[in-house]
Enzyme design. Structure first.
Site, PDB file in Angstrom:
ATOM      1  CB  CYS A 141      13.074   8.333   8.025  1.00 18.20           C
ATOM      2  SG  CYS A 141      14.047   7.442   6.830  1.00 18.20           S
ATOM      3  CD  GLU A 175      10.218  11.856  11.739  1.00 20.40           C
ATOM      4  OE1 GLU A 175       9.142  11.260  11.843  1.00 20.40           O
ATOM      5  OE2 GLU A 175      11.238  11.332  11.243  1.00 20.40           O
ATOM      6  CD  GLU A 181      12.966   4.177   8.708  1.00 22.68           C
ATOM      7  OE1 GLU A 181      12.429   4.961   9.514  1.00 22.68           O
ATOM      8  OE2 GLU A 181      13.476   4.528   7.633  1.00 22.68           O
ATOM      9  CE  LYS A 206      -1.935   2.567   3.106  1.00 18.52           C
ATOM     10  NZ  LYS A 206      -1.787   3.858   2.380  1.00 18.52           N
TER      11      LYS A 206
HETATM   12  P1  NAI Z   1       1.744   8.080   8.460  1.00 23.09           P
HETATM   13  O1  NAI Z   1       2.569   7.283   9.389  1.00 23.09           O
HETATM   14  O2  NAI Z   1       0.324   8.380   8.827  1.00 23.09           O
HETATM   15  O3  NAI Z   1       1.712   7.380   7.003  1.00 23.09           O
HETATM   16  C1  NAI Z   1       2.625   6.410   6.550  1.00 23.09           C
HETATM   17  C2  NAI Z   1       1.876   5.254   5.899  1.00 23.09           C
HETATM   18  O4  NAI Z   1       1.076   4.621   6.882  1.00 23.09           O
HETATM   19  C3  NAI Z   1       0.913   5.679   4.791  1.00 23.09           C
HETATM   20  O5  NAI Z   1       0.915   4.699   3.773  1.00 23.09           O
HETATM   21  C4  NAI Z   1      -0.427   5.679   5.501  1.00 23.09           C
HETATM   22  O6  NAI Z   1      -1.519   5.495   4.634  1.00 23.09           O
HETATM   23  C5  NAI Z   1      -0.263   4.505   6.438  1.00 23.09           C
HETATM   24  N1  NAI Z   1      -1.165   4.519   7.586  1.00 23.09           N
HETATM   25  C6  NAI Z   1      -1.649   5.591   8.261  1.00 23.09           C
HETATM   26  N2  NAI Z   1      -2.490   5.196   9.232  1.00 23.09           N
HETATM   27  C7  NAI Z   1      -2.542   3.844   9.196  1.00 23.09           C
HETATM   28  C8  NAI Z   1      -3.244   2.849   9.936  1.00 23.09           C
HETATM   29  N3  NAI Z   1      -4.086   3.188  10.925  1.00 23.09           N
HETATM   30  N4  NAI Z   1      -3.048   1.551   9.624  1.00 23.09           N
HETATM   31  C9  NAI Z   1      -2.219   1.201   8.627  1.00 23.09           C
HETATM   32  N5  NAI Z   1      -1.548   2.088   7.877  1.00 23.09           N
HETATM   33  C10 NAI Z   1      -1.701   3.398   8.152  1.00 23.09           C
HETATM   34  O7  NAI Z   1       2.526   9.436   8.183  1.00 23.09           O
HETATM   35  P2  NAI Z   1       1.912  10.840   7.711  1.00 23.09           P
HETATM   36  O8  NAI Z   1       0.623  11.119   8.421  1.00 23.09           O
HETATM   37  O9  NAI Z   1       1.886  10.847   6.245  1.00 23.09           O
HETATM   38  O10 NAI Z   1       3.038  11.840   8.222  1.00 23.09           O
HETATM   39  C11 NAI Z   1       3.040  12.302   9.572  1.00 23.09           C
HETATM   40  C12 NAI Z   1       4.436  12.326  10.130  1.00 23.09           C
HETATM   41  O11 NAI Z   1       4.965  11.022  10.160  1.00 23.09           O
HETATM   42  C13 NAI Z   1       5.450  13.099   9.327  1.00 23.09           C
HETATM   43  O12 NAI Z   1       5.393  14.458   9.605  1.00 23.09           O
HETATM   44  C14 NAI Z   1       6.729  12.475   9.777  1.00 23.09           C
HETATM   45  O13 NAI Z   1       7.137  13.032  11.003  1.00 23.09           O
HETATM   46  C15 NAI Z   1       6.363  11.036  10.005  1.00 23.09           C
HETATM   47  N6  NAI Z   1       6.755  10.206   8.848  1.00 23.09           N
HETATM   48  C16 NAI Z   1       7.899   9.465   8.933  1.00 23.09           C
HETATM   49  C17 NAI Z   1       8.333   8.746   7.847  1.00 23.09           C
HETATM   50  C18 NAI Z   1       9.573   7.946   7.882  1.00 23.09           C
HETATM   51  O14 NAI Z   1      10.222   7.771   6.865  1.00 23.09           O
HETATM   52  N7  NAI Z   1       9.939   7.348   8.993  1.00 23.09           N
HETATM   53  C19 NAI Z   1       7.609   8.775   6.563  1.00 23.09           C
HETATM   54  C20 NAI Z   1       6.381   9.524   6.596  1.00 23.09           C
HETATM   55  C21 NAI Z   1       6.009  10.225   7.704  1.00 23.09           C
END
Ligand code: NAI
Ligand code: MG
Length: 487
Positions: free
Chosen positions: A284, A382, A250, A175
């Site tokens: 990240c 972050e 991660e 996904k």
């Molecule tokens: P997120 O963690 O919500 O999204 C990442 C992935 O998880 C997306 O594919 C999303 O659809 C999925 N996701 C979200 N809720 C879920 C659930 N309940 N069950 C399963 N999958 C789910 O990140 P978001 O909201 O886009 O960004 C928020 C913050 O997260 C950013 O500001 C950043 O600080 C952090 N982040 C960190 C990343 C990294 O590389 N470690 C990448 C993206 C965001």
């Protein structure tokens, strides 16, 4: 202008969501809707998982390592041939400068190539047990892998997940992030042609709770690999508990980039900027806490700020700019709000606000805060945008203390010409990735993943494939009169 409604790829077919619902995909440089993709739900996830299971049991599990490897090598070749097209899609959808997308596409191809080669090097071991026996550890694929990825490196993150899983012999349901589904959908057009059997990889587009949620709780998914926020990482661990799935996470960081007074000054300043601002800071492993030795602190802050102000922020497809917009309105709001928080918590050396000159697009100024207390929100949370927190330190012990004073532990960097100091600091830092005299170079050969609350499990290299393998112990008795109590 008519906007194309695309389908998603499930079980080798291009389909709409069962519900018929779609989601808008936005170009962050213009805020225009550039596509509509299916908004998948539980029924679509179930369909993809069933297709994955059928494909896994129906042949992929038994495909030879050579066959799996060749599929990945062919896919890598296809990616290189489509580099310009894929890079453009990536920049349109994510916003990043086109050169950075070009690097990403090269890295994506290299990742598939690496695991194409590794597929034939996966093997078990024979253990010398103290008995007339052959004891063996066999390696087998874990089965169906659910993979949930973020929007910052859309196609590259797909490769980091798919390539090792396919090399191991798993079937995948991936996904992409709801913000950035377009590059992986474009690549999926080639899956069947390069020899990925129907069902072995499905791409389901949808948001987190609606599409990611059912994938995490699905009883027939053996493993979840996730990259994203700490909050969602915790949720995934909880939701995976009922089915006792294998989980790897991660979850980003608040990584320290440490500069000692003896480091090469020009390289150091560039290293601070590159470490924190590449990919708009949506990284990240971003070096978002810049720790600088007191004796060069003032000079360092001034030089960094001066260069930060010269960064050209604008549409990613226009090569004169070296920073693009943030990926979404949500991320823009988040970063702008941290810029406001930072102005209360610390001093501003550069930036500190949105870029308003275009009247559209999610642009923010590269921002350097200094005199930041390590307990401030901008030093602990972050931000995932081009926002740097500069913190002074007194000596080596002080630098290590501040660096490790965080709940995260993904990455860190240290800059010094003193090899003794460098190696002492390397050993003391609590992080899964440490750079010396650089920050961010990432190669598929080397392990990637975090300590502490940055998650667990490792991607890339031989470690990446381990996470998709089970280990089966086999004991073959060679004693024709084996010991038994009851004969
Ligand atoms: P997120 O963690 O919500 O999204 C990442 C992935 O998880 C997306 O594919 C999303 O659809 C999925 N996701 C979200 N809720 C879920 C659930 N309940 N069950 C399963 N999958 C789910 O990140 P978001 O909201 O886009 O960004 C928020 C913050 O997260 C950013 O500001 C950043 O600080 C952090 N982040 C960190 C990343 C990294 O590389 N470690 C990448 C993206 C965001
Ligand atoms: Mg979220």
């Amino acid at each position: 202008m008519s906007v194309q409604t695309t389908t998603m790829y499930i079980g080798g077919q291009w389909v709409a969501a069962a519900s018929g619902r779609t989601m808008d995909v936005i170009d962050p440089s213009s805020e225009q809707v550039i596509a509509k993709v299916p908004a998948a739900g539980a029924a679509d996830v179930d369909r993809a998982v069933k297709a994955a299971r059928a494909a896994f049991q129906g042949g992929w599990k038994e495909a030879t390592a050579q066959e799996r490897g060749r599929v990945l090598l062919r896919l890598a070749e296809r990616i290189r041939a489509r580099k310009a097209e894929l890079a453009e899609i990536e920049t349109r959808n994510n916003g990043k400068p086109i050169v950075e997308s070009e690097y990403d596409i090269d890295d994506t191809a290299t990742c598939f190539e690496y695991y194409g080669g590794l597929a034939t090097k996966i093997h078990g071991e024979v253990l010398p047990v103290p008995a007339p026996a052959l004891a063996m550890a066999l390696r087998e694929p874990v089965g169906v892998a659910g993979q949930i990825i973020p929007w910052n490196y859309p196609l590259l993150m797909a490769a980091w997940k798919l390539a090792p899983a396919l090399a191991a012999g798993c079937a995948c349901v991936l996904k992409p992030a709801e913000q950035t589904p377009l590059s992986i959908l474009a690549l999926a057009k080639d899956f069947e042609d390069v020899g990925i059997p129907k069902g072995v990889v499905s791409i389901i587009t949808g948001d987190g709770p609606e599409a990611g949620g059912p994938l995490v709780s699905h009883a027939d998914v053996n493993k979840i690999a996730f990259t994203g926020s700490q909050a969602v990482g915790k949720l995934i661990m909880r939701n995976a508990a009922d089915t006792l799935k294998r989980v790897t996470l991660e979850l980003g960081g608040k990584s320290p980039n440490i500069f000692f007074a003896d480091s090469d000054f020009e390289n150091a300043v560039d290293g601070a900027l590159f470490g924190c601002f590449i990919n708009q800071g949506e990284v990240c492993s971003a070096g978002s806490r810049v720790l600088v030795e007191r004796s060069i602190y003032k000079k360092f802050v001034d030089a960094t700020a001066e260069k930060a102000k010269k960064i050209r922020v604008g549409p990613g497809l226009d090569r004169q700019y070296n920073m693009g917009p943030l990926v979404s309105k949500e991320q823009y709001d988040r970063v702008v709000s941290y810029q406001s928080v930072g102005k209360k918590e610390a001093k501003v050396a550069a930036g500190g606000a949105a870029v308003t000159e275009y009247g559209k697009g999610f642009y923010v100024q590269p921002t350097v805060f200094y005199d930041v207390d390590n307990n401030a929100a901008i030093a602990r949370e972050e931000i995932f945008g081009p926002v740097m927190s500069v913190i002074p330190f007194q000596d080596e012990a002080d630098a290590i203390r501040i660096a490790n004073d965080t709940s995260y532990g993904l990455a860190a960097a240290v800059w010094t010409r003193d090899i003794f100091k460098a190696m002492r600091v390397v050993k003391s830092l609590e992080a899964g990735i440490i750079w010396v005299n650089h920050m961010q170079p990432t190669y598929v050969e080397a392990p990637w993943g975090g300590y502490k609350m940055s998650g667990f499990g490792r991607e890339l290299g031989k470690w990446g494939v381990e996470e998709y393998l089970e280990t089966k112990q086999v004991y073959i008795n060679l004693d024709e009169k084996p010991i038994g109590w009851y004969n």
